[in-house]
Design a protein around this motif. Structure first.
Motif, PDB file in Angstrom:
ATOM      1  N   PRO A  28     -39.535 -16.313 -33.435  1.00 47.68           N
ATOM      2  CA  PRO A  28     -40.410 -15.194 -33.088  1.00 47.68           C
ATOM      3  C   PRO A  28     -39.698 -14.067 -32.345  1.00 47.68           C
ATOM      4  O   PRO A  28     -40.142 -12.925 -32.400  1.00 47.68           O
ATOM      5  CB  PRO A  28     -41.484 -15.837 -32.203  1.00 47.68           C
ATOM      6  N   ARG A  29     -38.621 -14.389 -31.639  1.00 49.73           N
ATOM      7  CA  ARG A  29     -37.945 -13.335 -30.878  1.00 49.73           C
ATOM      8  C   ARG A  29     -37.097 -12.439 -31.768  1.00 49.73           C
ATOM      9  O   ARG A  29     -36.807 -11.301 -31.433  1.00 49.73           O
ATOM     10  CB  ARG A  29     -37.064 -13.954 -29.782  1.00 49.73           C
ATOM     11  N   GLU A  30     -36.679 -12.987 -32.907  1.00 50.10           N
ATOM     12  CA  GLU A  30     -35.750 -12.234 -33.741  1.00 50.10           C
ATOM     13  C   GLU A  30     -36.403 -11.668 -35.003  1.00 50.10           C
ATOM     14  O   GLU A  30     -35.746 -11.063 -35.823  1.00 50.10           O
ATOM     15  CB  GLU A  30     -34.564 -13.120 -34.133  1.00 50.10           C
ATOM     16  N   THR A  31     -37.686 -11.923 -35.181  1.00 49.77           N
ATOM     17  CA  THR A  31     -38.336 -11.463 -36.409  1.00 49.77           C
ATOM     18  C   THR A  31     -39.305 -10.344 -36.082  1.00 49.77           C
ATOM     19  O   THR A  31     -39.970 -10.380 -35.047  1.00 49.77           O
ATOM     20  CB  THR A  31     -39.126 -12.622 -37.056  1.00 49.77           C
TER      21      THR A  31
END
Lengths: 352, 677
Positions: free
Chosen positions: A313-316
């Motif tokens: 979730p942090r990178e998308t």
């Protein structure tokens, strides 16, 4: 060669004054036929010198060509006159009805859905579908709706009289109830579980709500969600997509505005309004006197949704939006009552 | 929710005019659904977004929002509270048995108050917000809620027996509300009780027994925090969504309790006199403000533009956040009242809102080519629809729900799917075929001489006891329906012709109409067929059984054809292959034969085609004749046979030999078949 010149004059007059195609045929035989006058004159040249004969022969051939052209011209003219005469009797009553062919039609919701699909397909989107009977997991849990969210209520959702299905998600067993999907957003996590970004998809389909129908509410209607996930998919892109789609559907002069909103599955959440087409923004009953109509909710996909789909979730990042096909069709065609779409009334359907 | 314009103006003296304010709120925060002049004030109906109820369902929250937009700080009232030396904690005992249901309970005791009606400014403001004025104590509690979000409740201290207890109700516990309404509660409901029983339904409604009345002298003021899920459940169950419940069910900041109770106590003291005991009785403590890490690169990437660090810091300051730079990121401390702010994305939303979504530049996306789906199937679906429409059929959309009557006709009755909570009994099941939908459509259009309809849609049924996914429960179908008031032959043939054109147009050439293997209640047993290819049954076609027609009220003969979308798609997907067109002329011969009345066309045609060999290029039935001049019990079939070779001109002799062979075979096949020479 007085006789040749004389003959030419005579022949042209005779051809040009032939009154019918039969008469013309007679003149043709008389002058240029196998034993016609021209041939006869040529034959009479036996006794002259070879040079002279050559010259006379050429002259005679030129004359033949000239006469044949004249004959063809006259022929065409006579034919045209004949047509005029003859076809007059063929006159028909063009106001009599034509022979009837059955005319079918596509449903207005199909027309609008396909129009919107075309817009997105040109932008490189793929069409993805999902089941109308859905698991609570895909319709609610994975979209960050808390377990006690009002939308899950018996009042708003149609539940199936079936045992919950047991599914496994990230090592956890979940008992997921079966329902009639309330939003095609339910396709998002379904799709993301099987595909990796980047992608851009649209998800058309029927959705169901447990509510009494009236002119603007239905138990069943058509939605189309869009989802774009990629490293640069931004809010500014979403705004462009929303504005562009509205322009393509309603024309470049359509007025829109973007304002903040709230949905559990997007953060930030936005809503695009368009100036009411009925009153042109002055305020009427259709727009509840505001001059604006809500048409496109959307936002940046909530990281909780990516998490549910198994992404980092942090990178998308990505954006999503929802188009109410019924509502667009109502505005586009000036249809006052949403219930007409499923009325099965051919007097309505055949107008499209 | 209703807000008072003058109340907001107290906090922001330079507040823009109502219309301008509505515009600013709409573009940055919430929609203002209406502005109504009332007395010297204006009622603003603001659609506070669900995630902002916790901070913006009070005037201070909305004023703070406007302040952030117009860059003004709030001018809040300073209220003085005079306390006695007697400790509150000693005067009131609180016993919370369900800590999860009630994480914090704060109380204050006020003694010797004079309960009267409220001053005009107070009752006026409540009126603007749609709240009735009761008495000064209750009104102050409501006023503070409308101001600071935190619901409060006042009890008559002298009517309370023993300690205050926050507990689950026992089974069938009775409760009478302030307004006299009676409720039966249960273990899933949270109550505030004393020794004698419930005094209030926690977070929803106060009770009659300890209500504040004109005679009341001493009061216990309550400000608590409750589990949103519990409040939601109880409020829904008893159908009582009060102003307090609307706030509690969202989940509000527990730190508000003390702030609000002090505000209320001071205001009561100001308006109703009396003394306030020292301190608060409190079962919890303040939670710290949250700190959220904001990555600047991520922020800019999500917003899609290079928002400056200066602007970010400015927006944070306006919203009351404290932002501290940490490398390439910011550490942002947000007030606890903003329970909606948890992760980075929540802060990005604040930045987007306050920057102004209207000012955000629209940026065309970078297109990434994705082949995420079988687009051929989508294209096929479209073509099917278009071609059926071109054959004269109109597309309809139907509800997927059906009732008992349709259920009785369904061949898959046993595996029908049912709804647990249908809106009506006649929409309790999911359709198992499209035929029913089309029959209802035909029935509705009987004012026409004839009607042609079609639908493409899902049908539902349980295929096996244990399913892996809900996708197994549905199947996409295509169906055509037809009736004609005047028609010499069965409507079956209208549909058969349409299907023929449709299937041929997709290059499906190996299909045929075969006898049904299983009787279907909806169809005429002798006027129905299965549509087959060598590999699959594509669907079914048939005239409608009179009993079904009666049930649907269709007066004329009608027919339905229904096909599986996937099977049709698969049949149509085989590669098309070019076949060379013969350069040589063809020879045509007609064969007429007398056959018994019950002989079927295909019986004869099969013999002809099987005998004709490769040179027989085509067989067409050109006439069927039945008449008195024919022998009894006979009819006449006339076939046109076309012979052609790909590589040469056929001779009469060759063709005659084949025709002779066909005739001999026909006559040998059935002694009652008589070829007319």
């Amino acid at each position: 060669m007085e006789s040749l010149r004389q003959l030419k004059r005579e022949a042209i007059i005779a051809i040009q004054s032939a009154k019918s195609r039969a008469a013309l045929r007679d003149e043709e035989v008389r002058y240029v036929g196998r034993s016609g006058l021209l041939t006869r004159i040529l034959r009479g040249l036996k006794n002259i010198s070879p040079e002279e004969r050559k010259q006379k022969g050429a002259e005679a051939n030129a004359m033949r060509a000239l006469l044949e052209t004249e004959i063809a011209k006259r022929e065409t003219m006579l034919k045209e006159e004949e047509y005029k005469e003859r076809l007059h009797f063929d006159k028909i009553d063009i106001t009599k009805p034509g022979r009837r062919h059955q005319r079918g039609s596509l449903h207005p919701l199909t027309l609008v859905r396909e129009e919107v699909e075309d817009i997105f397909e040109k932008m490189g989107f793929s069409i993805v579908r999902g089941p109308e009977i859905e698991l609570e997991w895909y319709n609610f849990d994975s979209l960050n709706l808390p377990p006690y969210h009002p939308a899950r209520d018996m009042q708003d959702t149609l539940w199936l009289d079936e045992q919950p299905m047991v599914i496994k998600r990230r090592g956890r067993q979940i008992h997921s109830r079966l329902l009639m999907r309330t939003q095609v957003t339910s396709i998002q996590v379904r799709f993301m579980e099987k595909h990796d970004p980047p992608f851009q998809i649209i998800m058309p389909g029927n959705v169901f709500r447990r509510e009494s129908s009236d002119a603007s509410h239905e138990v069943q209607f058509c939605q189309m969600d869009g989802l774009v996930v990629g490293s640069h998919a931004s809010l500014a892109n979403l705004k462009w997509i929303m504005e562009t789609v509205m322009k393509k559907i309603f024309g470049v002069r359509v007025e829109t505005r973007l304002r903040p909103s709230y949905f559990p599955f997007t953060e930030p959440s936005v809503e695009l309004d368009m100036a009411c087409l009925v009153c042109r923004g002055r305020g009427c009953s259709v727009c509840k006197q505001t001059g604006w109509i809500e048409v496109l909710p959307g936002g940046m996909v909530n990281p909780r949704v990516f998490e549910a789909a198994g992404y980092n979730p942090r990178e998308t990042q990505g954006y999503a939006f929802d188009i109410g096909i019924d509502r667009i069709a109502m505005m586009k065609y000036g249809i006052p009552d949403i219930r007409l779409f499923r009325s099965q009334d051919l007097r309505f359907i055949k107008q499209f | 929710m209703k807000f008072s314009y003058t109340w907001l103006k107290d906090y922001i003296p330079s507040l823009p005019a109502p219309e301008k304010m509505a515009e600013l709120l709409l573009t940055h925060s919430f929609e203002v659904e209406g502005i109504e002049k009332k007395g010297g004030d204006s009622v603003l109906s603001i659609d506070v977004l669900p995630n902002r109820i916790a901070d913006a369902s009070g005037h201070r929250g909305v004023a703070g929002e406007i302040g952030a937009i117009v860059k003004k700080s709030l001018k809040l009232p300073k209220r003085l509270l005079k306390e006695t030396n007697e400790s509150t904690a000693k005067a009131v005992q609180i016993n919370v048995t369900d800590k999860k249901g009630c994480p914090r309970y704060v109380a204050r005791v006020l003694q010797g108050v004079t309960v009267s009606s409220s001053p005009a400014w107070l009752s006026g403001r409540l009126g603007i917000c749609g709240v009735n004025s009761i008495n000064v104590i209750v009104d102050v509690a409501n006023y503070v809620m409308l101001d600071m979000v935190q619901p409060l409740h006042a009890f008559d201290a002298d009517k309370i027996k023993g300690a205050l207890c926050v507990r689950r109700a026992s089974k069938n516990e009775a409760f009478v509300a302030l307004d006299g309404a009676a409720y039966t509660l249960g273990p899933e409901d949270l109550v505030i009780a004393d020794e004698e029983g419930p005094l209030a339904i926690a977070g929803i409604k106060g009770g009659k027994r300890a209500g504040v009345e004109i005679e009341t002298k001493n009061i216990i003021l309550e400000a608590a925090n409750f589990d949103p899920e519990s409040i939601e459940r109880t409020a829904k169950r008893i159908g009582l969504l009060t102003d307090a419940a609307v706030r509690f069910r969202i989940g509000i900041d527990p730190n508000l309790t003390v702030r609000a109770i002090n505000e209320a106590a001071a205001l009561i003291q100001q308006l109703a006199g009396g003394t306030v005991l020292r301190g608060v009785a409190d079962t919890g403590k303040n939670i710290p403000d949250k700190t959220i890490l904001l990555r600047l690169a991520k922020t800019r990437s999500v917003l899609g533009f290079d928002i400056s660090e200066r602007e970010i810091l400015d927006i944070c300051k306006r919203l009351g956040f404290v932002a501290v730079k940490q490398g390439e990121n910011l550490k942002v401390k947000v007030p606890s009242v903003r329970v909606d702010l948890v992760v980075e994305e929540d802060l990005i939303e604040e930045l987007a809102r306050m920057h102004g979504l209207g000012h955000l530049n629209s940026v065309p996306p970078t297109i990434v080519f994705t082949d995420a789906n079988d687009n051929a199937k989508e294209k096929f679906r479209r073509r099917v629809g278009e071609r059926i429409a071109a054959l004269g059929y109109s597309e309809i959309y139907s509800y997927v729900f059906t009732g008992e009557q349709e259920r009785d006709f369904s061949p898959r009755k046993g595996s029908l799917l049912k709804l647990r909570n249908p809106l009506q009994s006649d929409t309790a099941y999911l359709r198992t075929d499209l035929a029913h939908s089309l029959l209802s459509a035909l029935a509705k259009n009987q004012q026409f001489e004839e009607a042609r309809v079609f639908e493409i849609g899902a049908v539902f049924c349980r295929t096996s006891a244990k399913i892996q996914d809900t996708t197994e429960l549905e199947e996409e179908r295509i169906a055509l329906g037809f009736f004609a008031k005047q028609k010499k032959e069965s409507p079956f043939f209208e549909l058969k012709g349409a299907l023929f054109s449709l299937l041929e147009s997709f290059g499906i050439d190996d299909f045929y109409f075969g006898d049904v293997s299983l009787e279907h209640k909806l169809f005429h047993p002798f006027r129905s067929a299965e549509i087959k290819t060598d590999r699959a049954i594509l669907g079914m076609i048939g005239e409608i059984h009179p009993r079904a027609r009666e049930a649907f009220g269709i007066k004329s003969p009608a027919a339905i054809a229904e096909l599986s979308f996937v099977k049709l798609y698969e049949a149509a997907s085989s590669e098309l292959q070019y076949k060379e067109v013969s350069k040589y002329p063809s020879i045509t011969r007609d064969i007429a034969l007398l056959v018994p009345l019950d002989t079927r066309v295909a019986d004869v045609e099969d013999v002809i085609e099987n005998t004709g060999g490769t040179l027989l290029a085509d067989t067409d039935l050109i006439d069927i004749y039945e008449g008195t001049e024919l022998p009894d019990g006979k009819k006449n079939f006339a076939f046109r046979l076309v012979f052609q070779a790909p590589d040469r001109t056929l001779t009469d002799g060759e063709v005659n030999a084949i025709v002779d062979r066909i005739i001999k075979t026909l006559e040998a096949e059935n002694l009652e078949w008589e070829v007319r020479k």
